[in-house]
Design a protein around this motif. Structure first.
Motif, PDB file in Angstrom:
ATOM      1  N   ILE A 178       0.866  -1.176   0.000  1.00 31.82           N
ATOM      2  CA  ILE A 178       0.000   0.000   0.000  1.00 31.82           C
ATOM      3  C   ILE A 178       0.903   1.226   0.000  1.00 31.82           C
ATOM      4  O   ILE A 178       1.710   1.397   0.924  1.00 31.82           O
ATOM      5  CB  ILE A 178      -0.904   0.032   1.251  1.00 31.82           C
ATOM      6  N   PRO A 179       0.806   2.089  -1.011  1.00 33.19           N
ATOM      7  CA  PRO A 179       1.635   3.293  -1.037  1.00 33.19           C
ATOM      8  C   PRO A 179       1.322   4.239   0.135  1.00 33.19           C
ATOM      9  O   PRO A 179       0.198   4.252   0.648  1.00 33.19           O
ATOM     10  CB  PRO A 179       1.280   3.949  -2.372  1.00 33.19           C
ATOM     11  N   ALA A 180       2.295   5.005   0.530  1.00 26.09           N
ATOM     12  CA  ALA A 180       2.109   6.003   1.583  1.00 26.09           C
ATOM     13  C   ALA A 180       0.999   6.976   1.213  1.00 26.09           C
ATOM     14  O   ALA A 180       0.836   7.330   0.039  1.00 26.09           O
ATOM     15  CB  ALA A 180       3.408   6.765   1.819  1.00 26.09           C
ATOM     16  N   MET A 181       0.220   7.356   2.196  1.00 28.89           N
ATOM     17  CA  MET A 181      -0.827   8.386   2.084  1.00 28.89           C
ATOM     18  C   MET A 181      -1.999   7.993   1.174  1.00 28.89           C
ATOM     19  O   MET A 181      -2.790   8.844   0.799  1.00 28.89           O
ATOM     20  CB  MET A 181      -0.244   9.735   1.689  1.00 28.89           C
ATOM     21  N   VAL A 182      -2.138   6.716   0.823  1.00 31.78           N
ATOM     22  CA  VAL A 182      -3.275   6.249   0.033  1.00 31.78           C
ATOM     23  C   VAL A 182      -4.287   5.647   1.016  1.00 31.78           C
ATOM     24  O   VAL A 182      -3.947   4.755   1.795  1.00 31.78           O
ATOM     25  CB  VAL A 182      -2.847   5.192  -0.999  1.00 31.78           C
ATOM     26  N   PRO A 183      -5.535   6.130   0.994  1.00 26.41           N
ATOM     27  CA  PRO A 183      -6.558   5.538   1.879  1.00 26.41           C
ATOM     28  C   PRO A 183      -6.711   4.049   1.574  1.00 26.41           C
ATOM     29  O   PRO A 183      -6.794   3.654   0.412  1.00 26.41           O
ATOM     30  CB  PRO A 183      -7.827   6.312   1.505  1.00 26.41           C
ATOM     31  N   HIS A 184      -6.738   3.248   2.633  1.00 28.12           N
ATOM     32  CA  HIS A 184      -6.845   1.794   2.468  1.00 28.12           C
ATOM     33  C   HIS A 184      -7.508   1.162   3.669  1.00 28.12           C
ATOM     34  O   HIS A 184      -7.610   1.756   4.729  1.00 28.12           O
ATOM     35  CB  HIS A 184      -5.452   1.187   2.236  1.00 28.12           C
ATOM     36  N   GLY A 185      -7.954  -0.071   3.467  1.00 27.38           N
ATOM     37  CA  GLY A 185      -8.579  -0.844   4.543  1.00 27.38           C
ATOM     38  C   GLY A 185      -8.647  -2.303   4.140  1.00 27.38           C
ATOM     39  O   GLY A 185      -8.354  -2.677   3.004  1.00 27.38           O
ATOM     40  N   VAL A 186      -9.049  -3.148   5.086  1.00 19.58           N
ATOM     41  CA  VAL A 186      -9.104  -4.587   4.853  1.00 19.58           C
ATOM     42  C   VAL A 186     -10.446  -5.101   5.343  1.00 19.58           C
ATOM     43  O   VAL A 186     -10.902  -4.758   6.412  1.00 19.58           O
ATOM     44  CB  VAL A 186      -7.972  -5.326   5.590  1.00 19.58           C
TER      45      VAL A 186
END
Length: 96
Positions: A88-96
């Motif tokens: 996951i790139p830095a500062m990219v919104p993400h979740g699981v």
């Protein structure tokens, strides 16, 4: 060398923004344990639950130890299974 054994970790329950107690977490390697520039966050997520969407200031690597998960990063969504890695790139919104 910093080491941690995941079976020995004491996990804390983390409340998600929607109020669910769905994530169990520990931070075994970080600046407080002697790491200069990296950290390890260990999560267990119950079936049907989620890690809420968030951003991190550093690039993140997901590693699925057991089971399956659907992860999203920005506009991308993918299914991950035991043994899979995702970056996951830095500062990219993400979740699981």
């Amino acid at each position: 060398m910093l080491t941690a054994r995941t079976p020995d970790l004491e996990l804390m329950n983390a409340t998600q923004p929607d109020g669910r107690m769905s994530v169990h977490v520990n931070f075994p390697i970080n600046t407080h344990t002697g790491s200069a520039d990296s950290a390890v966050v260990y999560f267990e997520i119950d079936p049907g639950e989620k890690l809420a969407t968030h951003t991190d200031s550093a690039e993140e690597v997901l590693y699925i130890v057991q089971g399956e998960a659907e992860a999203h990063a920005g506009d991308e969504t993918g299914r991950l299974s035991a043994g899979d890695l995702a970056v996951i790139p830095a500062m990219v919104p993400h979740g699981v």
